[in-house]
Design an enzyme around this catalytic site. Structure first.
Site, PDB file in Angstrom:
ATOM      1  CG  HIS A  64      -2.000   1.031   1.142  1.00 58.52           C
ATOM      2  ND1 HIS A  64      -3.180   0.918   1.816  1.00 58.52           N
ATOM      3  CD2 HIS A  64      -2.077   2.206   0.466  1.00 58.52           C
ATOM      4  CE1 HIS A  64      -3.946   1.972   1.560  1.00 58.52           C
ATOM      5  NE2 HIS A  64      -3.289   2.772   0.748  1.00 58.52           N
ATOM      6  CG  HIS A  66      -0.938   6.739  -1.826  1.00 56.91           C
ATOM      7  ND1 HIS A  66      -2.108   6.732  -2.541  1.00 56.91           N
ATOM      8  CD2 HIS A  66      -1.220   6.167  -0.623  1.00 56.91           C
ATOM      9  CE1 HIS A  66      -3.080   6.196  -1.794  1.00 56.91           C
ATOM     10  NE2 HIS A  66      -2.566   5.839  -0.627  1.00 56.91           N
ATOM     11  CG  LEU A  67       4.917   4.704  -5.912  1.00 51.61           C
ATOM     12  CD1 LEU A  67       5.451   3.727  -6.952  1.00 51.61           C
ATOM     13  CD2 LEU A  67       5.993   5.009  -4.876  1.00 51.61           C
ATOM     14  NE  ARG A  68       0.748  11.290  -2.714  1.00 52.06           N
ATOM     15  CZ  ARG A  68      -0.372  10.977  -2.085  1.00 52.06           C
ATOM     16  NH1 ARG A  68      -1.419  10.507  -2.758  1.00 52.06           N
ATOM     17  NH2 ARG A  68      -0.465  11.111  -0.774  1.00 52.06           N
ATOM     18  CG  ASN A  98      -4.825   7.873  -4.628  1.00 57.99           C
ATOM     19  OD1 ASN A  98      -3.763   7.279  -4.821  1.00 57.99           O
ATOM     20  ND2 ASN A  98      -5.085   8.519  -3.514  1.00 57.99           N
ATOM     21  CG  HIS A 183     -10.220   4.080   1.948  1.00 59.71           C
ATOM     22  ND1 HIS A 183      -9.177   4.927   2.191  1.00 59.71           N
ATOM     23  CD2 HIS A 183     -11.270   4.586   2.656  1.00 59.71           C
ATOM     24  CE1 HIS A 183      -9.568   5.893   3.014  1.00 59.71           C
ATOM     25  NE2 HIS A 183     -10.831   5.709   3.314  1.00 59.71           N
ATOM     26  CG  HIS A 236      -5.996   2.160   5.427  1.00 61.41           C
ATOM     27  ND1 HIS A 236      -7.357   2.106   5.420  1.00 61.41           N
ATOM     28  CD2 HIS A 236      -5.641   2.847   4.313  1.00 61.41           C
ATOM     29  CE1 HIS A 236      -7.811   2.744   4.349  1.00 61.41           C
ATOM     30  NE2 HIS A 236      -6.789   3.196   3.667  1.00 61.41           N
ATOM     31  CG  ASN A 282      -9.639   8.891   5.564  1.00 63.55           C
ATOM     32  OD1 ASN A 282     -10.178   8.447   6.565  1.00 63.55           O
ATOM     33  ND2 ASN A 282     -10.280   9.039   4.425  1.00 63.55           N
ATOM     34  CG  ASP A 309      -2.298   4.774   3.482  1.00 61.14           C
ATOM     35  OD1 ASP A 309      -2.134   5.100   2.281  1.00 61.14           O
ATOM     36  OD2 ASP A 309      -3.258   5.176   4.166  1.00 61.14           O
TER      37      ASP A 309
END
Lengths: 431, 323
Positions: A64, A66-68, A98, A183, A236, A282, A309
């Protein structure tokens, strides 16, 4: 490209996939495990690493992250994220969809795969979106995204509010052998909350998200997994009742898995006091009872894995009033030290279980190569110094972002060598 | 060198971090400033040469004007910045706005902001004194102080009094400042309102909860009636203003049914006929305009103390500047 053979001599090999915990030599040749035994003979051209006092384990996998990229490269890129992963001892990460645009078609999946390979540090496995544009309306092309390299589907960050759509995702995914990843959050309950609903939110005058917002979606997802025979993976998990629901679902034999993040394992909503935006994420940090339940869930296997996360945000974005700051904390470069210090060294978890939760389980749940050092497997290895003491200093992160609630924590245990496909992709500089 | 310990510290962010003694010092100091506003020449030179910025990111009439009067009567130089005229609408961050003000060498910032914690955020980042004039749903400390001063004026004490805050406590910064301040001064505190508008776990803060306002009126010596923001209906917290008035409105009939005379406060602006009926708002038990008058004195006291004024010589303002 020719990779020099790598021989790690005399390390303590901890590999729960083979029930191993003993001092062995590990030889990697042509990107794969070639030998794992006592006294491997000298290998021609091999680089030798003295494993004495070190722990040698299957490369850690973070399911999990986020590499953006694409779209938010000021927070992180696939390159910077993959390097941060390697510096944290992770040989593979799952990239959340995302991004901007979201990873919701085979072309974008292909871009992330290609960029991950080009960077060539930690392996990058994209997850595709469940719904087109992550809008929660229509299913994406699961099959084509899987062919392009996606390992699962998720609308992470935007819960699937439409239960009918979630049902179809769980049905449709089955033909492609991937789990649906959720999620869990009922947005009608969490509304515009920015932290856990509890005494601290009442004191600080911040809008709260009740546990029930998460619990209801966890229970819903479990019921839909039962209805469809599908595989659901819950991200999460942060609540006591959520952990209980997953435990009961597993006992009933349902295909449900779950993950725990280091911050939910170690912090509570008290960390928000003073309006600390580095403690805003979150789901939010919850009560001590919830934290204890997440710990218990990880220890007894109700929660299959640790996943960070990792959610990088630019300094300017977190430098704001609490309500105005984005959710998320970075995690790749602190997770191993945190789990080792606070679970293994405290005697609550043995090393084997740590490796199970941080490597074997994510490989199994997402059908990833790795998670084992069996001869013939990919040469993905984390070599870890259990004695190394260090203080978390965000300035030294390889991630582009610094948003951690663990700054200043003293941890024991740090990666020394991160090996992907038989090549050392990161090693700690020796003083 | 022996630096005297500042009475309040650098900032006034809320009443929660203050001690009982600090709160009493502000209230007692405010007593000295009351009569400055009653004179023909309403000015004393206490803050001469000090520059104060009133930085209001949310609309406010009463609080902003009250601060401005307090500042002018203390001879400070003031500048007002409101959200619509500020560079915030041009995308400037709060930190950059503050740093720019700081670069112009100011002494104090009075700030109102829609986000809880904004005042603390600012105070941690600039060396000037920061006074919180309301941050989101968190605190509005000068309102809490003027409410306490008004209660003390009329009932002679705070200790042992039973004060109930009625209405939309969930979204109210006034409520939190009242709760923290009154509890420190030994009052008993309760809240009453529809459960949709009450924060969770209030009992753990030492606050009683009355789901029906009749029970609250049976218990209380003082009620502080909160304004019901009309947008709460759209948010679904209450079904209608009519029903709210019917079950939670402070009416003459409800006050008459109470076992004792109840002092009625309201932080304003009032929605007559919603949370408070006109015959109460204009009736004998209310001290709503006294609150407004006391607001100026309390704010003068806070400005004076933060600027380093000594509480023990605050009485000299009574003589100073007298014409």
């Amino acid at each position: 490209m020719i990779i020099r053979p790598l021989l790690i001599r005399g390390g303590r090999v901890v590999d729960p996939s083979q029930g191993l915990d003993e001092v062995l030599d590990l030889l990697l040749v042509n990107g794969a495990v070639s030998a794992l035994s006592k006294n491997v003979g000298p290998a021609a051209e091999a680089r030798e690493i003295d494993g004495n006092g070190l722990i040698v384990m299957p490369g850690l996998i973070d399911a999990h992250v986020h590499l953006r990229e694409p779209g938010q490269e000021h927070k992180e890129t696939i390159a910077s994220g993959a390097r941060a992963a390697a510096a944290g001892g992770f040989t593979a990460v799952c990239a959340m969809p995302n991004t901007d645009p979201p990873i919701d078609d085979p072309a974008t999946v292909g871009f992330v795969m290609a960029e991950g390979k080009r960077v060539g540090v930690a392996r990058v496995y994209p997850m595709g979106a469940i719904s087109v544009g992550m809008k929660g309306e229509a299913l994406t092309e699961f099959g084509e995204m899987v062919e392009a390299g996606a390992v699962a589907v998720t609308d992470d960050g935007r819960p699937v509010m439409d239960s009918g759509l979630m049902r179809m995702a769980l049905e449709y995914a089955q033909a492609f052998g991937i789990p649906v990843v959720d999620h869990p959050e009922d947005l009608t309950l969490s509304r515009d909350g920015s932290m856990n609903e509890g005494l601290v939110s009442s004191r600080l005058g911040l809008r709260g998200k009740p546990n029930a917002a998460e619990d209801i979606h966890i229970v819903r997802d479990i019921l839909l997994a039962e209805l469809t025979g599908g595989r659901i993976h819950l991200q999460h998990v942060s609540t006591r009742q959520g952990v209980d629901a997953i435990r009961r679902a597993k006992a009933r034999g349902l295909q449900v898995t779950g993950e725990a993040s280091p911050h939910h394992l170690l912090l509570t909503d008290e960390a928000v006091d003073g309006y600390r935006t580095e403690a805003k994420m979150n789901p939010p940090l919850r009560s001590p009872e919830d934290r204890d339940a997440v710990q218990e869930g990880l220890l007894d296997g109700t929660l299959d894995m640790v996943a960070t996360d990792h959610a990088p945000h630019h300094y300017d974005e977190k430098e704001a009033a609490f309500d105005d700051a984005p959710n998320g904390v970075v995690g790749l470069e602190t997770a191993l030290g945190l789990i080792h210090t606070h679970f293994v060294l405290t005697g609550r978890m043995d090393l084997s279980t740590m490796v199970e939760r941080m490597s074997v389980a994510p490989a199994r749940v997402f059908s990833l190569p790795g998670g084992t050092l069996r001869v013939g497997s990919p040469g993905d290895v984390t070599v870890f110094d259990p004695q190394g003491e260090w203080v978390v200093d965000p300035v030294r992160f390889l991630s582009k972002s610094r948003n951690t609630p663990f700054a200043g924590w003293t941890l024991k245990g740090k990666p020394r060598y991160t090996v992907v496909g038989g090549a050392v992709v990161w090693e700690e500089k020796q003083k | 060198m022996n630096q005297p310990v500042p009475v309040l510290g650098k900032d006034l962010i809320g009443l929660e971090p203050l001690s009982r003694e600090q709160i009493l010092t502000i209230l007692d100091t405010a007593e000295h400033f009351k009569d400055v506003s009653e004179r023909k020449v309403k000015k004393v030179p206490v803050l001469r040469g000090k520059t104060i910025v009133n930085l209001f990111f949310e609309a406010s009439t009463r609080t902003r004007i009250s601060f401005e009067f307090a500042q002018k009567r203390l001879s400070a130089d003031t500048v007002n910045i409101t959200a619509s005229a500020s560079s915030v609408v041009k995308g400037e961050t709060l930190v950059d706005t503050a740093r720019n003000l700081e670069a112009m060498r100011i002494d104090m910032v009075v700030m109102r902001h829609a986000s809880s914690g904004a005042a603390k955020f600012l105070a941690e980042r600039i060396p000037s004194h920061v006074i919180n004039a309301g941050d989101g749903r968190h605190e509005h400390p000068t309102q809490g102080l003027l409410d306490m001063l008004t209660i003390r004026d009329h009932l002679g004490r705070l200790e042992g009094l039973r004060v109930c805050i009625v209405g939309d406590v969930l979204h109210s910064r006034v409520a939190r400042s009242n709760i923290f301040g009154l509890l420190k001064l030994g009052a008993e505190v309760a809240v009453s309102g529809p459960k949709t508008l009450l924060p969770v776990r209030m009992e753990e803060l030492g606050v009683q909860v009355f789901p029906r306002v009749e029970e609250a009126l049976e218990w209380a010596h003082v009620i502080n009636v909160l304004r019901l923001q009309l947008e709460r209906m759209k948010g679904g917290y209450i079904p209608s203003l009519r029903e709210y008035n019917r079950f939670y409105g402070i009416t003459k009939a409800r006050l008459d049914a109470a076992p004792r005379d109840i002092l009625v406060l309201h932080p304003g602006p009032m929605n007559r006929g919603v949370e408070i009926d006109s015959d109460v708002a204009d009736g004998p038990n209310q001290v709503i305009l006294k609150q407004v008058t006391n607001g100026v004195a309390v704010r003068m006291a806070v400005l004076y103390l933060l600027a380093g004024g000594k509480p023990e010589i605050a009485h000299t303002v009574r003589e100073a500047g007298e014409s």
